[in-house]
Design a protein around this motif. Structure first.
Motif: not given
Ligand code: SF4
Length: 333
Positions: A258-268, A276-280, A309-315
């Protein structure tokens, strides 16, 4: 909130990349994404108009977004998409505009999209075998995708990348042919680990074809792969180059690395939800704001709040994992 021109979350991650889904509809039915029949689509009137998308993107750019990727469902099924591309390409400060497509309609649309200002394109193709294409997508459009790729090469799209979802016991036989195809056509192949985002809950961990295993296969059967160091850590793909200089291959290893610690993406989403995350699990409605009396400042504040409000990453790799209520086709890649 720190510098107003920056969207930074509580983990210090700077967000400059926005994925915009322009529709949840698609003209194929990849089994790991949506059911073959009775797919629940959003009512058309709930889908954001090009003007609403343009307004949102302008605002997001004023907050520090620099890259926009247009996705779907399948974006090319949205009529006159080139008009939206032209609007987005004209936004000052937007330095990188890209699109992800399944390629089925590219033969017809690649030129108007190119003329509208699009240069970067990712084409989703998991296999070079017609029967397996039919089995995966449940549509016989293999030739159309290949013609679409050739049209993009002829027009001068750069870079052209092929996204291949890697599924164990299904697409292993495609790894080497795709790698060879990429070398031959000078196209970067990106292998994407199968993610638990399908509409029917088919995902199983032992169906994930791991990036490291694909690297080994290509290195032993095509040409040794060498990891490219110091790449942009926020880019989702780990990049490798062939030892003989024959191009590059990318790996999006969301499950195994997983590369969440460097995530720079949001989604509309197409129906105006900001994620704030693909898995939100949670998402924020901005359609009501765009269609209501909200000011630019109010919408900008909401965008900043979503990032904050973004979480640390997917779980996915934890016992806490809960699949998002929205499947991939309703989020956008
Ligand atoms: S899973 Fe979510 S936090 Fe992780 S890289 Fe993808 S969009 Fe970013």
């Amino acid at each position: 909130m720190g510098n107003p021109a920056q969207l930074r979350d509580t983990f210090g991650r700077l967000h400059d990349n926005l994925r915009v889904s322009v529709t949840d509809r698609c003209n194929i039915r990849c089994y790991y994404c949506m059911p073959e029949h009775e797919v629940q689509f959003v009512p058309r009137e709930e889908i954001l108009t090009f003007e609403e998308i343009e307004r949102f993107v302008r605002l997001a750019v004023s907050l520090g977004i620099r890259k926009v990727r247009v996705t779907g469902g399948e974006p090319l099924v949205r009529r006159n998409l080139h008009l939206l591309i032209r609007k987005l390409a004209a936004i000052p400060g937007l330095t990188d505009l890209a699109l992800t497509t399944n390629g089925v309609l590219l033969r017809e649309q690649a030129e108007p999209l190119y003329e509208a200002g699009l240069r970067r394109i990712n084409i989703h193709l998991d296999t070079l075998d017609r029967n397996r294409f039919l089995r995966i997508t449940r549509r016989d459009d293999f030739d159309r995708v290949l013609e679409g790729i050739e049209t993009c090469r002829r027009l001068g799209y750069d870079p052209i990348k092929l996204n291949a979802v890697a599924v164990k016991d299904l697409t292993e036989p495609d790894v080497v042919p795709l790698a060879r195809f990429g070398r031959e056509k000078n196209i970067e192949i990106r292998f994407i680990e199968f993610m638990p985002l399908d509409a029917q809950g088919l995902w199983l961990r032992d169906k994930v074809l791991l990036a490291d295993d694909i690297v080994q296969t290509i290195s032993s059967e095509v040409c040794p792969l060498i990891e490219i160091p110091d790449r942009d850590p926020r880019a989702p793909a780990t990049e490798y180059r062939y030892a003989d200089g024959g191009g590059t291959v990318g790996f999006i290893a969301s499950i195994s690395k997983p590369f969440c610690l460097n995530c720079n993406r949001i989604r509309l989403t197409a129906d105006g939800k900001l994620r704030y995350c693909l898995f939100a699990i949670e998402e924020t409605d901005v359609k009501g704001l765009l269609r209501g009396a909200a000011t630019e400042e109010e919408i900008a504040r909401i965008i900043a709040e979503v990032v904050a409000a973004k979480w640390e990453g997917h779980e996915v790799n934890t016992a806490r994992f809960v699949a998002p209520p929205r499947p991939m086709y309703a989020i956008g890649g």
